[in-house]
Scaffold this motif. Structure first.
Motif, PDB file in Angstrom:
ATOM      1  N   TYR A 156       8.671  11.034  14.897  1.00  0.00           N
ATOM      2  CA  TYR A 156       8.560  10.292  16.156  1.00  0.00           C
ATOM      3  C   TYR A 156       9.831   9.472  16.387  1.00  0.00           C
ATOM      4  O   TYR A 156      10.228   8.688  15.534  1.00  0.00           O
ATOM      5  CB  TYR A 156       7.334   9.376  16.085  1.00  0.00           C
ATOM      6  CG  TYR A 156       7.167   8.519  17.313  1.00  0.00           C
ATOM      7  CD1 TYR A 156       6.743   9.073  18.513  1.00  0.00           C
ATOM      8  CD2 TYR A 156       7.438   7.152  17.269  1.00  0.00           C
ATOM      9  CE1 TYR A 156       6.600   8.300  19.647  1.00  0.00           C
ATOM     10  CE2 TYR A 156       7.291   6.365  18.404  1.00  0.00           C
ATOM     11  CZ  TYR A 156       6.873   6.941  19.579  1.00  0.00           C
ATOM     12  OH  TYR A 156       6.737   6.180  20.705  1.00  0.00           O
ATOM     13  N   GLU A 198       0.002  13.634  26.026  1.00  0.00           N
ATOM     14  CA  GLU A 198      -1.049  14.165  25.143  1.00  0.00           C
ATOM     15  C   GLU A 198      -0.441  14.563  23.803  1.00  0.00           C
ATOM     16  O   GLU A 198       0.271  15.554  23.712  1.00  0.00           O
ATOM     17  CB  GLU A 198      -1.683  15.419  25.769  1.00  0.00           C
ATOM     18  CG  GLU A 198      -2.524  15.165  26.981  1.00  0.00           C
ATOM     19  CD  GLU A 198      -3.941  14.715  26.644  1.00  0.00           C
ATOM     20  OE1 GLU A 198      -4.333  14.751  25.457  1.00  0.00           O
ATOM     21  OE2 GLU A 198      -4.643  14.328  27.589  1.00  0.00           O
ATOM     22  N   LEU A 199      -0.747  13.810  22.775  1.00  0.00           N
ATOM     23  CA  LEU A 199      -0.210  14.159  21.455  1.00  0.00           C
ATOM     24  C   LEU A 199      -0.826  15.436  20.920  1.00  0.00           C
ATOM     25  O   LEU A 199      -0.284  16.070  20.018  1.00  0.00           O
ATOM     26  CB  LEU A 199      -0.484  13.025  20.474  1.00  0.00           C
ATOM     27  CG  LEU A 199       0.670  12.054  20.303  1.00  0.00           C
ATOM     28  CD1 LEU A 199       0.330  11.031  19.239  1.00  0.00           C
ATOM     29  CD2 LEU A 199       1.964  12.791  19.960  1.00  0.00           C
ATOM     30  N   SER A 200      -1.981  15.821  21.483  1.00  0.00           N
ATOM     31  CA  SER A 200      -2.666  17.014  20.993  1.00  0.00           C
ATOM     32  C   SER A 200      -1.808  18.269  21.148  1.00  0.00           C
ATOM     33  O   SER A 200      -2.103  19.299  20.546  1.00  0.00           O
ATOM     34  CB  SER A 200      -4.010  17.188  21.698  1.00  0.00           C
ATOM     35  OG  SER A 200      -3.823  17.163  23.088  1.00  0.00           O
ATOM     36  N   HIS A 205       2.725  23.505  12.277  1.00  0.00           N
ATOM     37  CA  HIS A 205       3.012  23.289  10.851  1.00  0.00           C
ATOM     38  C   HIS A 205       4.473  22.939  10.641  1.00  0.00           C
ATOM     39  O   HIS A 205       5.196  23.617   9.940  1.00  0.00           O
ATOM     40  CB  HIS A 205       2.658  24.540  10.038  1.00  0.00           C
ATOM     41  CG  HIS A 205       1.234  24.940  10.212  1.00  0.00           C
ATOM     42  ND1 HIS A 205       0.185  24.206   9.693  1.00  0.00           N
ATOM     43  CD2 HIS A 205       0.668  25.973  10.884  1.00  0.00           C
ATOM     44  CE1 HIS A 205      -0.954  24.786  10.031  1.00  0.00           C
ATOM     45  NE2 HIS A 205      -0.688  25.858  10.759  1.00  0.00           N
ATOM     46  N   PRO A 215      -1.703  20.032  27.203  1.00  0.00           N
ATOM     47  CA  PRO A 215      -0.946  20.931  26.327  1.00  0.00           C
ATOM     48  C   PRO A 215      -0.946  22.383  26.801  1.00  0.00           C
ATOM     49  O   PRO A 215      -0.055  23.144  26.424  1.00  0.00           O
ATOM     50  CB  PRO A 215      -1.670  20.822  24.976  1.00  0.00           C
ATOM     51  CG  PRO A 215      -2.470  19.583  25.052  1.00  0.00           C
ATOM     52  CD  PRO A 215      -2.763  19.309  26.499  1.00  0.00           C
ATOM     53  N   GLN A 261       5.907  26.748  17.245  1.00  0.00           N
ATOM     54  CA  GLN A 261       5.236  27.442  16.133  1.00  0.00           C
ATOM     55  C   GLN A 261       6.220  27.880  15.052  1.00  0.00           C
ATOM     56  O   GLN A 261       5.852  27.979  13.881  1.00  0.00           O
ATOM     57  CB  GLN A 261       4.454  28.652  16.667  1.00  0.00           C
ATOM     58  CG  GLN A 261       3.201  28.227  17.416  1.00  0.00           C
ATOM     59  CD  GLN A 261       2.614  29.343  18.272  1.00  0.00           C
ATOM     60  OE1 GLN A 261       3.291  30.321  18.574  1.00  0.00           O
ATOM     61  NE2 GLN A 261       1.356  29.179  18.687  1.00  0.00           N
ATOM     62  N   LEU A 285       0.770  18.728  19.760  1.00  0.00           N
ATOM     63  CA  LEU A 285       1.372  18.996  18.444  1.00  0.00           C
ATOM     64  C   LEU A 285       0.327  19.328  17.378  1.00  0.00           C
ATOM     65  O   LEU A 285       0.682  19.588  16.227  1.00  0.00           O
ATOM     66  CB  LEU A 285       2.213  17.790  18.011  1.00  0.00           C
ATOM     67  CG  LEU A 285       3.453  17.553  18.884  1.00  0.00           C
ATOM     68  CD1 LEU A 285       4.139  16.244  18.525  1.00  0.00           C
ATOM     69  CD2 LEU A 285       4.426  18.712  18.739  1.00  0.00           C
ATOM     70  N   GLU A 286      -0.931  19.351  17.780  1.00  0.00           N
ATOM     71  CA  GLU A 286      -1.981  19.701  16.813  1.00  0.00           C
ATOM     72  C   GLU A 286      -1.800  21.149  16.364  1.00  0.00           C
ATOM     73  O   GLU A 286      -1.528  22.027  17.177  1.00  0.00           O
ATOM     74  CB  GLU A 286      -3.366  19.561  17.456  1.00  0.00           C
ATOM     75  CG  GLU A 286      -4.004  18.220  17.163  1.00  0.00           C
ATOM     76  CD  GLU A 286      -5.219  17.988  18.043  1.00  0.00           C
ATOM     77  OE1 GLU A 286      -5.901  18.968  18.405  1.00  0.00           O
ATOM     78  OE2 GLU A 286      -5.447  16.814  18.386  1.00  0.00           O
ATOM     79  N   GLY A 287      -1.956  21.385  15.083  1.00  0.00           N
ATOM     80  CA  GLY A 287      -1.872  22.754  14.589  1.00  0.00           C
ATOM     81  C   GLY A 287      -0.451  23.268  14.433  1.00  0.00           C
ATOM     82  O   GLY A 287      -0.240  24.433  14.117  1.00  0.00           O
TER      83      GLY A 287
END
Ligand code: SAH
Length: 245
Positions: free
Chosen positions: A52, A39-41, A47, A15, A27, A43-45
């Motif tokens: 999908y 890596e799906l991470s 909002h 990421p 963002q 999209l972490e954080g």
């Protein structure tokens, strides 16, 4: 009020390898449409509403027309939409098709490039796609099997060309045969690079002759690209990535 669509390249996996502009778009998004990312991470954080639209195991991906329609529906509802795509959206990412549709509906959009795995994948394996005196050009070809079973667009062998085969895992026997037909020497080096830039990165160095056997032996998974070229030998000295992200 019409919204806005940002087509954003996610980069090859890690990421951290998204652009600043791409991250800003994420963002600020109200909704993100994404498909298969390494890596799906990434999209972490974020909002935003996450939708999908890709191929999960056992499920079919949303047909392209439905993705096009969904993009427009969200934008016409006044939302800031991110269409998030692996690597660079223009490298086998269908961004042209989607953007043409969006443009035909008069919806404003931008396209934020990404780092493509076709270049970054090899480099994370210690393989620069060009190198003075060794490779003065590189060719990126899809190894996805077409419905019409036509040949892949593999050029005739040139010792100074680096060939990158994308979507390479399912068709190794086919492209191996075609490499031999195009004059590639049996001992020409090939690297199979899987899940590049992520903690699951795997690199198998082999040859045209042994690529089928070695892919099986080392259990090569997906997503995988193949690099064929003399630049593969540079990996011995340039291997730098240890799989820590
Ligand atoms: N737009 C993407 C490519 C989409 S086609 C890009 O620019 O990177 C999907 C193919 O890309 C996969 O089949 C594989 O060949 C390659 N690929 C994508 N991410 C990869 C990764 N992290 N490691 C190795 N290959 C990858």
């Amino acid at each position: 009020m019409t919204g806005f669509i940002s087509f954003v390249g996610a980069g090859p996996g890690d990421p951290d390898l998204i652009t600043v502009r791409g991250l800003r778009a994420l963002q600020n998004a109200d909704v993100v449409l994404y498909d298969n990312l390494v890596e799906l991470s990434a999209l972490e954080g974020i909002h935003a509403e996450l939708i999908y639209v890709g191929k999960a195991s056992g499920h079919h991906s949303l047909p392209q027309e439905e993705i096009n329609a969904l993009l427009c529906e969200q934008a016409l509802a006044g939302k800031r939409v991110v269409r998030f795509k692996g690597g660079d959206p223009s490298v086998f990412g269908r961004v042209g098709e989607e953007a043409l549709y969006v443009a035909s509906k008069g919806i404003p959009f931008e396209i934020v490039p990404g780092i493509t795995s076709s270049i970054a994948g090899p480099m994370y394996a210690g393989i620069p796609v060009t190198h003075r005196g060794i490779a003065d050009n590189f060719v990126v070809v899809t190894a996805h099997r077409n419905m019409d079973e036509s040949e892949f667009s593999i050029p005739v062998f040139n010792s100074k060309t680096t060939l990158v085969l994308m979507m390479a895992r399912g068709t190794i026997e086919l492209w191996q045969k075609q490499l031999l037909e195009k004059g590639y020497p049996k001992h020409h080096p090939i690297a199979l690079v899987t899940s590049a830039t992520s903690s699951k990165q795997q690199v198998v160095v082999t040859t045209v002759e042994n690529v089928v056997k070695d892919a099986e032996f080392y259990n090569v998974g997906m997503p995988t690209l193949a690099v064929a070229g003399n630049v593969v030998t540079l990996r011995e000295k340039l291997q730098w990535f240890k799989g820590e992200v």
